[in-house]
Design a protein around this motif. Sequence first.
Motif, PDB file in Angstrom:
ATOM      1  N   ARG A  12       0.853  -1.191   0.000  1.00 14.24           N
ATOM      2  CA  ARG A  12       0.000   0.000   0.000  1.00 14.24           C
ATOM      3  C   ARG A  12       0.883   1.233   0.000  1.00 14.24           C
ATOM      4  O   ARG A  12       1.894   1.281   0.669  1.00 14.24           O
ATOM      5  N   TYR A  14       0.359   3.887   1.373  1.00 17.48           N
ATOM      6  CA  TYR A  14       0.295   4.540   2.680  1.00 17.48           C
ATOM      7  C   TYR A  14       1.344   3.996   3.644  1.00 17.48           C
ATOM      8  O   TYR A  14       1.589   4.583   4.689  1.00 17.48           O
ATOM      9  N   ASP A  15       1.960   2.867   3.298  1.00 17.27           N
ATOM     10  CA  ASP A  15       3.039   2.308   4.120  1.00 17.27           C
ATOM     11  C   ASP A  15       4.334   3.055   3.818  1.00 17.27           C
ATOM     12  O   ASP A  15       4.570   3.452   2.674  1.00 17.27           O
ATOM     13  N   ASP A  28      -1.845   2.949  -9.637  1.00 11.07           N
ATOM     14  CA  ASP A  28      -3.196   3.506  -9.554  1.00 11.07           C
ATOM     15  C   ASP A  28      -3.324   4.658 -10.545  1.00 11.07           C
ATOM     16  O   ASP A  28      -2.366   5.395 -10.771  1.00 11.07           O
ATOM     17  N   HIS A  60     -15.463  -1.730  -7.921  1.00  7.51           N
ATOM     18  CA  HIS A  60     -15.663  -1.173  -6.583  1.00  7.51           C
ATOM     19  C   HIS A  60     -17.131  -1.070  -6.218  1.00  7.51           C
ATOM     20  O   HIS A  60     -17.459  -0.996  -5.034  1.00  7.51           O
ATOM     21  N   ALA A 103      -3.299   2.144  -3.584  1.00  8.43           N
ATOM     22  CA  ALA A 103      -4.080   2.615  -2.445  1.00  8.43           C
ATOM     23  C   ALA A 103      -5.169   1.609  -2.097  1.00  8.43           C
ATOM     24  O   ALA A 103      -5.888   1.805  -1.119  1.00  8.43           O
ATOM     25  N   ALA A 104      -5.292   0.539  -2.857  1.00  8.55           N
ATOM     26  CA  ALA A 104      -6.339  -0.457  -2.621  1.00  8.55           C
ATOM     27  C   ALA A 104      -6.285  -0.982  -1.194  1.00  8.55           C
ATOM     28  O   ALA A 104      -5.206  -1.261  -0.666  1.00  8.55           O
ATOM     29  N   LYS A 105      -7.451  -1.127  -0.599  1.00  9.98           N
ATOM     30  CA  LYS A 105      -7.521  -1.625   0.779  1.00  9.98           C
ATOM     31  C   LYS A 105      -7.127  -3.085   0.876  1.00  9.98           C
ATOM     32  O   LYS A 105      -6.627  -3.530   1.889  1.00  9.98           O
ATOM     33  N   GLU A 106      -7.368  -3.835  -0.194  1.00  5.83           N
ATOM     34  CA  GLU A 106      -6.986  -5.249  -0.257  1.00  5.83           C
ATOM     35  C   GLU A 106      -6.063  -5.455  -1.461  1.00  5.83           C
ATOM     36  O   GLU A 106      -6.499  -5.923  -2.511  1.00  5.83           O
ATOM     37  N   SER A 110      -6.532  -6.985  -5.932  1.00  2.00           N
ATOM     38  CA  SER A 110      -6.591  -5.756  -6.715  1.00  2.00           C
ATOM     39  C   SER A 110      -5.870  -5.941  -8.042  1.00  2.00           C
ATOM     40  O   SER A 110      -5.266  -6.983  -8.298  1.00  2.00           O
TER      41      SER A 110
END
Length: 121
Positions: A12, A14-15, A28, A60, A103-106, A110
């Motif tokens: 991710r 965000y990491d 993305d 989605h 950015a996918a939550k999973e 994805s």
Amino acid sequence: MTRAAHRPTVRRIYDAAEDGDGTRVLVDRLWPRGVSKADARVDEWPKALTPSTELRRWYHAGEGTYEEFRERYETELAGPDAAEALDGLRGLVRKGPVTLLTAAKEPGRSHAQVLVELLTR
């Protein structure tokens, strides 16, 4: 087809970036909210590799399964611009470690995971 020398990693965006990430590739279409470009440390952003807006919205919205999404996405990746970008990504993977950022939550369900599968076939 020749197997890639390295298996890409999916993380991710965000990491926090890590030393072993190698080339960091954002896969993305849209820049992730709340992430500065400096913090993201993105080396490549090949938008031609990203799912179309229509496909992304369809998936989605929960209208189809991951398997259906994967099939449709692989069809999109066969287009000329996407195929050229995928070849470029294969070249990066042959040269060294690559981390696909999403950015996918999973991330494991994805488009990034589909790319990993295509790159390691």
